[in-house]
Design a protein around this motif. Structure first.
Motif, PDB file in Angstrom:
ATOM      1  N   THR A 142      21.484   6.949  21.599  1.00 24.33           N
ATOM      2  CA  THR A 142      20.661   8.084  22.009  1.00 24.33           C
ATOM      3  C   THR A 142      20.911   8.446  23.463  1.00 24.33           C
ATOM      4  O   THR A 142      20.962   7.578  24.330  1.00 24.33           O
ATOM      5  N   HIS A 143      21.047   9.754  23.728  1.00 26.54           N
ATOM      6  CA  HIS A 143      21.357  10.237  25.078  1.00 26.54           C
ATOM      7  C   HIS A 143      20.339  11.285  25.504  1.00 26.54           C
ATOM      8  O   HIS A 143      20.156  12.305  24.813  1.00 26.54           O
ATOM      9  N   PRO A 144      19.650  11.085  26.646  1.00 32.21           N
ATOM     10  CA  PRO A 144      18.753  12.116  27.166  1.00 32.21           C
ATOM     11  C   PRO A 144      19.555  13.243  27.810  1.00 32.21           C
ATOM     12  O   PRO A 144      20.484  12.992  28.573  1.00 32.21           O
ATOM     13  N   MET A 145      19.183  14.473  27.495  1.00 36.63           N
ATOM     14  CA  MET A 145      19.888  15.639  28.022  1.00 36.63           C
ATOM     15  C   MET A 145      18.913  16.532  28.789  1.00 36.63           C
ATOM     16  O   MET A 145      17.726  16.614  28.461  1.00 36.63           O
ATOM     17  N   LYS A 146      19.435  17.229  29.788  1.00 39.60           N
ATOM     18  CA  LYS A 146      18.597  18.098  30.613  1.00 39.60           C
ATOM     19  C   LYS A 146      18.267  19.415  29.918  1.00 39.60           C
ATOM     20  O   LYS A 146      17.279  20.070  30.270  1.00 39.60           O
ATOM     21  N   SER A 147      19.101  19.808  28.975  1.00 42.71           N
ATOM     22  CA  SER A 147      18.897  21.105  28.324  1.00 42.71           C
ATOM     23  C   SER A 147      19.598  21.126  26.980  1.00 42.71           C
ATOM     24  O   SER A 147      20.437  20.262  26.678  1.00 42.71           O
ATOM     25  N   PHE A 148      19.256  22.128  26.175  1.00 38.89           N
ATOM     26  CA  PHE A 148      19.952  22.301  24.899  1.00 38.89           C
ATOM     27  C   PHE A 148      21.425  22.582  25.138  1.00 38.89           C
ATOM     28  O   PHE A 148      22.295  22.069  24.432  1.00 38.89           O
ATOM     29  N   GLU A 149      21.696  23.395  26.136  1.00 41.41           N
ATOM     30  CA  GLU A 149      23.085  23.757  26.424  1.00 41.41           C
ATOM     31  C   GLU A 149      23.909  22.529  26.789  1.00 41.41           C
ATOM     32  O   GLU A 149      25.063  22.389  26.356  1.00 41.41           O
ATOM     33  N   GLU A 150      23.329  21.610  27.557  1.00 37.59           N
ATOM     34  CA  GLU A 150      24.034  20.384  27.898  1.00 37.59           C
ATOM     35  C   GLU A 150      24.245  19.517  26.657  1.00 37.59           C
ATOM     36  O   GLU A 150      25.324  18.937  26.456  1.00 37.59           O
ATOM     37  N   ALA A 151      23.229  19.433  25.823  1.00 38.67           N
ATOM     38  CA  ALA A 151      23.348  18.657  24.588  1.00 38.67           C
ATOM     39  C   ALA A 151      24.446  19.221  23.697  1.00 38.67           C
ATOM     40  O   ALA A 151      25.228  18.475  23.104  1.00 38.67           O
ATOM     41  N   LEU A 152      24.506  20.541  23.607  1.00 38.75           N
ATOM     42  CA  LEU A 152      25.540  21.186  22.798  1.00 38.75           C
ATOM     43  C   LEU A 152      26.927  20.862  23.338  1.00 38.75           C
ATOM     44  O   LEU A 152      27.860  20.590  22.577  1.00 38.75           O
ATOM     45  N   LYS A 153      27.047  20.853  24.638  1.00 38.31           N
ATOM     46  CA  LYS A 153      28.335  20.577  25.290  1.00 38.31           C
ATOM     47  C   LYS A 153      28.824  19.168  24.986  1.00 38.31           C
ATOM     48  O   LYS A 153      30.013  18.956  24.728  1.00 38.31           O
ATOM     49  N   TYR A 154      27.911  18.188  24.994  1.00 42.09           N
ATOM     50  CA  TYR A 154      28.295  16.789  24.836  1.00 42.09           C
ATOM     51  C   TYR A 154      28.256  16.300  23.388  1.00 42.09           C
ATOM     52  O   TYR A 154      28.601  15.153  23.112  1.00 42.09           O
ATOM     53  N   SER A 155      27.864  17.151  22.460  1.00 41.08           N
ATOM     54  CA  SER A 155      27.674  16.690  21.082  1.00 41.08           C
ATOM     55  C   SER A 155      28.948  16.633  20.256  1.00 41.08           C
ATOM     56  O   SER A 155      28.895  16.291  19.072  1.00 41.08           O
ATOM     57  N   ASP A 156      30.096  16.952  20.836  1.00 43.37           N
ATOM     58  CA  ASP A 156      31.403  16.868  20.166  1.00 43.37           C
ATOM     59  C   ASP A 156      31.549  17.980  19.124  1.00 43.37           C
ATOM     60  O   ASP A 156      31.000  17.911  18.018  1.00 43.37           O
ATOM     61  N   ARG A 157      32.307  18.980  19.490  1.00 39.65           N
ATOM     62  CA  ARG A 157      32.433  20.178  18.661  1.00 39.65           C
ATOM     63  C   ARG A 157      33.047  19.922  17.291  1.00 39.65           C
ATOM     64  O   ARG A 157      32.882  20.725  16.368  1.00 39.65           O
ATOM     65  N   LYS A 158      33.756  18.800  17.123  1.00 39.12           N
ATOM     66  CA  LYS A 158      34.422  18.526  15.849  1.00 39.12           C
ATOM     67  C   LYS A 158      33.565  17.711  14.885  1.00 39.12           C
ATOM     68  O   LYS A 158      33.954  17.500  13.739  1.00 39.12           O
ATOM     69  N   THR A 159      32.399  17.246  15.353  1.00 38.04           N
ATOM     70  CA  THR A 159      31.507  16.439  14.517  1.00 38.04           C
ATOM     71  C   THR A 159      30.403  17.315  13.945  1.00 38.04           C
ATOM     72  O   THR A 159      29.851  18.150  14.659  1.00 38.04           O
ATOM     73  N   PRO A 160      30.051  17.144  12.658  1.00 38.71           N
ATOM     74  CA  PRO A 160      28.932  17.908  12.094  1.00 38.71           C
ATOM     75  C   PRO A 160      27.683  17.740  12.954  1.00 38.71           C
ATOM     76  O   PRO A 160      27.408  16.647  13.455  1.00 38.71           O
ATOM     77  N   LEU A 161      26.927  18.828  13.125  1.00 37.76           N
ATOM     78  CA  LEU A 161      25.778  18.811  14.034  1.00 37.76           C
ATOM     79  C   LEU A 161      24.515  19.286  13.320  1.00 37.76           C
ATOM     80  O   LEU A 161      24.511  20.329  12.674  1.00 37.76           O
ATOM     81  N   LEU A 162      23.455  18.487  13.479  1.00 37.79           N
ATOM     82  CA  LEU A 162      22.128  18.850  12.981  1.00 37.79           C
ATOM     83  C   LEU A 162      21.207  19.073  14.176  1.00 37.79           C
ATOM     84  O   LEU A 162      21.101  18.219  15.050  1.00 37.79           O
ATOM     85  N   ILE A 163      20.549  20.225  14.212  1.00 32.42           N
ATOM     86  CA  ILE A 163      19.579  20.556  15.258  1.00 32.42           C
ATOM     87  C   ILE A 163      18.219  20.682  14.583  1.00 32.42           C
ATOM     88  O   ILE A 163      18.033  21.517  13.698  1.00 32.42           O
ATOM     89  N   THR A 164      17.255  19.839  14.986  1.00 29.67           N
ATOM     90  CA  THR A 164      15.978  19.839  14.273  1.00 29.67           C
ATOM     91  C   THR A 164      14.856  19.291  15.140  1.00 29.67           C
ATOM     92  O   THR A 164      15.045  18.924  16.288  1.00 29.67           O
ATOM     93  N   GLY A 165      13.658  19.225  14.565  1.00 31.72           N
ATOM     94  CA  GLY A 165      12.498  18.618  15.206  1.00 31.72           C
ATOM     95  C   GLY A 165      11.326  19.553  15.448  1.00 31.72           C
ATOM     96  O   GLY A 165      10.203  19.107  15.623  1.00 31.72           O
ATOM     97  N   SER A 166      11.582  20.874  15.447  1.00 34.89           N
ATOM     98  CA  SER A 166      10.494  21.808  15.749  1.00 34.89           C
ATOM     99  C   SER A 166      10.907  23.236  15.441  1.00 34.89           C
ATOM    100  O   SER A 166      12.061  23.624  15.672  1.00 34.89           O
ATOM    101  N   LEU A 167       9.974  24.027  14.947  1.00 38.31           N
ATOM    102  CA  LEU A 167      10.238  25.454  14.777  1.00 38.31           C
ATOM    103  C   LEU A 167      10.370  26.147  16.127  1.00 38.31           C
ATOM    104  O   LEU A 167      11.066  27.156  16.247  1.00 38.31           O
ATOM    105  N   TYR A 168       9.718  25.590  17.159  1.00 37.01           N
ATOM    106  CA  TYR A 168       9.861  26.164  18.494  1.00 37.01           C
ATOM    107  C   TYR A 168      11.289  25.969  19.005  1.00 37.01           C
ATOM    108  O   TYR A 168      11.866  26.872  19.623  1.00 37.01           O
ATOM    109  N   LEU A 169      11.867  24.802  18.722  1.00 37.07           N
ATOM    110  CA  LEU A 169      13.262  24.560  19.094  1.00 37.07           C
ATOM    111  C   LEU A 169      14.172  25.469  18.274  1.00 37.07           C
ATOM    112  O   LEU A 169      15.125  26.049  18.810  1.00 37.07           O
ATOM    113  N   ALA A 170      13.874  25.617  16.989  1.00 34.64           N
ATOM    114  CA  ALA A 170      14.675  26.495  16.139  1.00 34.64           C
ATOM    115  C   ALA A 170      14.680  27.919  16.685  1.00 34.64           C
ATOM    116  O   ALA A 170      15.716  28.589  16.730  1.00 34.64           O
ATOM    117  N   GLY A 171      13.519  28.380  17.123  1.00 35.56           N
ATOM    118  CA  GLY A 171      13.426  29.722  17.690  1.00 35.56           C
ATOM    119  C   GLY A 171      14.257  29.865  18.950  1.00 35.56           C
ATOM    120  O   GLY A 171      14.941  30.877  19.137  1.00 35.56           O
TER     121      GLY A 171
END
Length: 397
Positions: free
Chosen positions: A357-386
């Motif tokens: 588990t890695h703490p990130m400062k922002s969604f954009e930073e998390a997206l950058k470090y999440s490895d573009r070639k690996t399947p990605l799930l974004i979840t946890g809240s409708l507010y985050l989805a929005g």
């Protein structure tokens, strides 16, 4: 609006009833009201039903919550989001007649929907509860054509109780004497028993869902959406005795409902991705179970996870439900949501899951470090989805 009442949730229907009296009770002048309550699947069921009714050339108004990007998403008038001009006009009128008396945000939004739907009448009005049912602001409607109870699970236990019978009792509070009720397939027997007891006590006709074939194409992903589609199909059969099979099939396939196991395959986010990206607004245990079932069907390597949650959620139990599918987790605070977990707090709560588990400062930073070639799930809240849909520049109509 927030300044008029310090509590976002306060179960007291007297405020809204008093306000609606000043508008001559618009909620009781609406035609063919379909009232939907439940823990999960309310919005999807409403969307399926809306499409079926519209496929048969009926006009439909829909009130749902929460919104993902724009407030206007909550109020749909005849297949269009309420305009800014109309919404502002109604809200200003509400503000004037409320005369600075205490009222909650959801009560104001519900009042706006009732007034808009009265002014722009439709053949059917689909109304989704906000929280619970018995004391939910939408439940001041006296005249209903049909009630619908979707799947009931554990959510908002601080308001509804921590036993499934208590939660089901609150949800079934939308039922009315001798008014039919569609009851979706329930995970918990005690939930079904509670609903049936309530229906029996007021002589409400119980209609069990008629399961549609999984060979029929539907517009939303996940096996659970066939349950929601079946609930909507059963409701439509009750409302439309001469329902056309072909039109109904086309409608079920046409449905879209953002933030529910949504494949992000276009937009700004795809510039950072070279594999599947799934966005889902799940935030409770039943939602986590649905995600696990979906991920089991995907013949992929482990997924990376970007997650943000409100701090009244059990993030460890949520992630534990589908952890076998997760490689790394990137945890973030939900932007502009003060009561979301802080990244370091989430990291400490996820100790013991076995997930890196890695703490990130922002969604954009998390997206950058999440490895573009690996399947990605974004979840946890409708507010985050929005927030993600807004960043992606996804249009919601």
């Amino acid at each position: 609006m927030f300044s008029l009442h310090p509590k976002l949730i306060d179960f007291d229907l007297s405020r809204l009833n008093s306000l609606m009296d000043k508008f001559d009770k618009p909620q009781n002048q609406l035609k063919n009201v379909i009232h939907i309550a439940g823990t999960n699947g309310k919005g999807s069921t409403a969307s399926f039903l809306k499409e079926i009714l519209e496929a048969h050339k009926f006009t439909v108004n829909v009130y749902t919550s929460p919104h993902l990007i724009n407030f206007n998403e909550r109020i749909r008038i005849r297949n269009k989001l309420i305009s800014d001009e109309l919404l502002i006009d109604i809200l200003e009128n509400i503000e004037a007649k409320n005369n600075n008396k205490p009222i909650t945000f959801f009560e104001i939004t519900t009042a706006a929907a009732f007034i808009a739907f009265q002014n722009y009448s439709s053949d059917f009005n689909i109304i989704e509860t906000g929280l619970g049912g018995r004391l939910d602001a939408t439940n001041i409607i006296d005249k209903k054509k049909l009630c619908v109870i979707t799947k009931i699970g554990f959510d908002h236990t601080e308001f509804l109780g921590d036993e499934i019978e208590k939660i089901a009792f609150e949800k079934s509070g939308i039922l009315r004497e001798k008014i039919p009720v569609i009851i979706a397939k329930q995970r918990y027997n005690k939930a079904m028993e509670t609903i049936l007891n309530r229906a029996s006590s007021i002589k409400a006709k119980v209609i069990y869902t008629e399961k549609i074939s999984d060979r029929i194409k539907i517009g939303l992903k996940g096996k659970h959406q066939y349950e929601n589609a079946s609930t909507a199909y059963t409701a439509a059969k009750e409302l439309l005795p001469a329902m056309c099979c072909l039109k109904t099939k086309d409608a079920l396939n046409k449905v879209s409902w953002h933030g529910r196991i949504e494949n992000i395959d276009q937009g700004e986010i795809t510039k950072f991705r070279k594999n599947i990206t799934i966005l889902d607004g799940s935030h409770n245990q039943d939602g986590a179970y649905v995600l696990n079932e979906y991920l089991k069907q995907k013949p992929l390597l482990k997924w990376n996870l970007i997650i943000g949650m409100l701090n009244n959620r059990d993030i460890k139990s949520f992630v534990n439900t589908f952890k076998q599918h997760i490689h790394k987790a990137f945890v973030i605070s939900i932007p502009n949501v003060s009561n979301s977990y802080k990244p370091n707090d989430m990291c400490s709560r996820l100790i013991g899951t076995g997930i890196e588990t890695h703490p990130m400062k922002s969604f954009e930073e998390a997206l950058k470090y999440s490895d573009r070639k690996t399947p990605l799930l974004i979840t946890g809240s409708l507010y985050l989805a929005g927030y993600v849909l807004k960043i992606n520049k996804t249009g919601i109509v």
